[in-house]
Design a protein around this motif. Structure first.
Motif, short mmCIF file in Angstrom:
data_model
loop_
_atom_site.label_atom_id
_atom_site.label_comp_id
_atom_site.label_asym_id
_atom_site.label_seq_id
_atom_site.Cartn_x
_atom_site.Cartn_y
_atom_site.Cartn_z
N PRO A 54 14.23 31.07 6.98
CA PRO A 54 15.08 31.72 7.98
C PRO A 54 15.33 33.20 7.69
O PRO A 54 15.98 33.88 8.49
CB PRO A 54 16.39 30.92 7.92
CG PRO A 54 16.41 30.32 6.57
CD PRO A 54 14.97 30.10 6.14
N ARG A 55 14.85 33.73 6.56
CA ARG A 55 15.01 35.13 6.24
C ARG A 55 13.69 35.89 6.27
O ARG A 55 13.63 37.05 5.87
CB ARG A 55 15.66 35.31 4.84
CG ARG A 55 17.07 34.75 4.71
CD ARG A 55 18.04 35.23 5.78
NE ARG A 55 18.13 36.68 5.89
CZ ARG A 55 19.19 37.40 5.54
NH1 ARG A 55 20.27 36.80 5.06
NH2 ARG A 55 19.20 38.71 5.69
N LYS A 56 12.63 35.21 6.74
CA LYS A 56 11.32 35.90 6.73
C LYS A 56 10.37 35.25 7.73
O LYS A 56 10.12 34.06 7.65
CB LYS A 56 10.72 35.77 5.32
CG LYS A 56 9.49 36.61 5.08
CD LYS A 56 9.15 36.58 3.58
CE LYS A 56 7.88 37.36 3.29
NZ LYS A 56 6.67 36.64 3.71
N PRO A 57 9.87 36.06 8.69
CA PRO A 57 8.88 35.49 9.61
C PRO A 57 7.61 35.11 8.87
O PRO A 57 7.19 35.82 7.95
CB PRO A 57 8.60 36.63 10.60
CG PRO A 57 9.68 37.64 10.38
CD PRO A 57 10.16 37.48 8.97
N ALA A 58 7.01 33.96 9.25
CA ALA A 58 5.76 33.54 8.64
C ALA A 58 4.58 34.03 9.49
O ALA A 58 3.50 34.30 9.00
CB ALA A 58 5.71 32.02 8.50
N GLY A 59 4.80 34.17 10.82
CA GLY A 59 3.76 34.64 11.72
C GLY A 59 3.94 36.11 12.04
O GLY A 59 4.83 36.77 11.50
N PRO A 60 3.08 36.66 12.90
CA PRO A 60 3.15 38.08 13.24
C PRO A 60 4.35 38.42 14.08
O PRO A 60 4.76 37.64 14.95
CB PRO A 60 1.86 38.32 14.04
CG PRO A 60 1.51 36.98 14.60
CD PRO A 60 1.98 35.95 13.60
N VAL A 61 4.99 39.57 13.81
CA VAL A 61 6.07 40.09 14.66
C VAL A 61 5.39 40.78 15.85
O VAL A 61 4.58 41.69 15.65
CB VAL A 61 6.97 41.07 13.88
CG1 VAL A 61 7.99 41.71 14.83
CG2 VAL A 61 7.69 40.35 12.75
N VAL A 62 5.69 40.29 17.06
CA VAL A 62 4.96 40.77 18.24
C VAL A 62 5.77 41.75 19.09
O VAL A 62 5.21 42.58 19.81
CB VAL A 62 4.47 39.58 19.11
CG1 VAL A 62 3.38 38.80 18.38
CG2 VAL A 62 5.63 38.65 19.48
N LEU A 63 7.10 41.66 19.03
CA LEU A 63 7.96 42.55 19.82
C LEU A 63 9.12 43.00 18.94
O LEU A 63 9.60 42.22 18.11
CB LEU A 63 8.55 41.84 21.04
CG LEU A 63 7.66 41.44 22.23
CD1 LEU A 63 8.48 40.60 23.19
CD2 LEU A 63 7.12 42.67 22.92
N ALA A 64 9.59 44.22 19.16
CA ALA A 64 10.78 44.68 18.41
C ALA A 64 11.47 45.80 19.20
O ALA A 64 10.83 46.48 20.00
CB ALA A 64 10.39 45.18 17.02
N GLY A 65 12.78 45.92 18.98
CA GLY A 65 13.52 46.99 19.64
C GLY A 65 14.74 47.35 18.83
O GLY A 65 15.51 46.46 18.41
N SER A 66 14.94 48.66 18.61
CA SER A 66 16.07 49.12 17.81
C SER A 66 17.34 49.19 18.68
O SER A 66 17.28 49.57 19.84
CB SER A 66 15.76 50.51 17.26
OG SER A 66 16.93 51.08 16.72
N VAL A 67 18.43 48.79 18.07
CA VAL A 67 19.71 48.88 18.80
C VAL A 67 20.56 50.02 18.27
O VAL A 67 21.72 50.17 18.64
CB VAL A 67 20.51 47.54 18.77
CG1 VAL A 67 19.79 46.48 19.57
CG2 VAL A 67 20.76 47.10 17.35
#
Ligand SMILES: [Zn+2]
Length: 286
Positions: free
Chosen positions: A271-284
């Motif tokens: 729960p503290r680390k994605p195992a697959g690729p990060v596909v989307l992101a957005g800074s708040v």
């Protein structure tokens, strides 16, 4: 104008029950033509009772005991005055004789009420008993419906309060809205908009065109100073939409971004680390 007599109420009952004969009807109409508040009230009450009975007829058939009580009463009355109809015939005959007298001397003999007044009143009582029972059933039904409606209203009010609290996230003056941008090409990615309210620390993340590849799940992450933190896998409804509500997305000082990763079905084991690729992101960050 004829003065009101108790007998007129019996005529009213007979009329309401549809069991009045022509002579009685004519007499009652003569009496009513002069205006009689007592009879008018009786007619209106009896008429209402009969109406109620007619409306509730399928549901409120008189109980067997009630019917037999009425019939007993009818038989008792019949036994009490077996000669009633004979007397009536005699009186009619007297009437014929009286017709030959000068009009002023014409004295109308008392009508033989005894034979039917008893059952008429018993029948009226039966009508009232049945209609009272029917009215009670209606009231009972309404009481139950009212209680159910109150319950639904209370639930709706609770739901509304929750919706208001969540809609306050987007109407908060300090709310930050960010559309997550793709980090990779190729895959069919959903459109994701995150709304974060620093004052309540709540966030609402809306997904559209969310099509999850077979055997996979999209997983949402909050990016904090000590690394990502899973906000759970996201599942679309039938229209490819989803909405994730986060009670505490972190303080404005710590929450840096939201991200979406494509994981194996069930999500990342950590729960503290994605195992697959990060596909989307957005800074708040402001
Ligand atoms: Zn009257």
């Amino acid at each position: 104008v004829s003065a009101h007599r108790e007998e007129h109420l019996e005529l009213c009952a007979a009329r309401a029950l549809g069991s009045i004969d022509e002579a009685d009807r004519a007499e009652l109409e003569r009496h009513l033509a002069g205006g009689c508040p007592e009879c008018e009230r009786a007619l209106s009450e009896l008429g209402h009772a009969v109406e109620q009975l007619a409306m509730s007829a399928p549901a409120a058939t008189p109980r067997a005991e009630l019917r037999s009580a009425v019939m007993d009463r009818v038989r008792a009355e019949a036994a009490a005055s077996p000669r009633a109809s004979e007397e009536a015939r005699t009186r009619r005959a007297e009437n014929v004789v009286a017709r030959d007298l000068p009009p002023r001397a014409l004295v109308r003999p008392a009508r033989p009420r005894v034979a039917w007044s008893g059952w008429a009143l018993a029948a009226a009582a039966a009508v009232l008993a049945v209609s009272t029972f029917a009215a009670w059933r209606v009231a009972e039904g309404l009481r139950v419906e009212l209680a159910a409606a109150r319950g639904r209203l209370a639930q709706a009010e609770r739901d509304l309060a929750i919706e208001r609290a969540w809609s306050a996230v987007s109407t908060s003056p300090g709310a930050r809205v960010v559309d997550l941008a793709p980090l990779t090409g190729g895959a069919t990615l959903p459109r994701v908009r995150a709304t974060y309210d620093p004052s309540s620390r709540r966030a609402v993340i809306a997904f559209e065109d969310l099509t999850t590849p077979a055997g996979s799940d999209f997983e949402l992450w909050a990016v904090l100073p000590d690394g990502p933190k899973s906000l759970g896998v996201v599942r679309a409804d039938a229209n490819g939409r989803a909405q994730v509500r986060i009670e505490d997305a972190g303080s404005p000082e710590t929450l840096a971004a939201f991200a979406l990763s494509l994981e194996r079905e069930g999500g990342s084991p950590d729960p503290r680390k994605p195992a697959g690729p990060v596909v989307l992101a957005g800074s708040v960050r402001p």
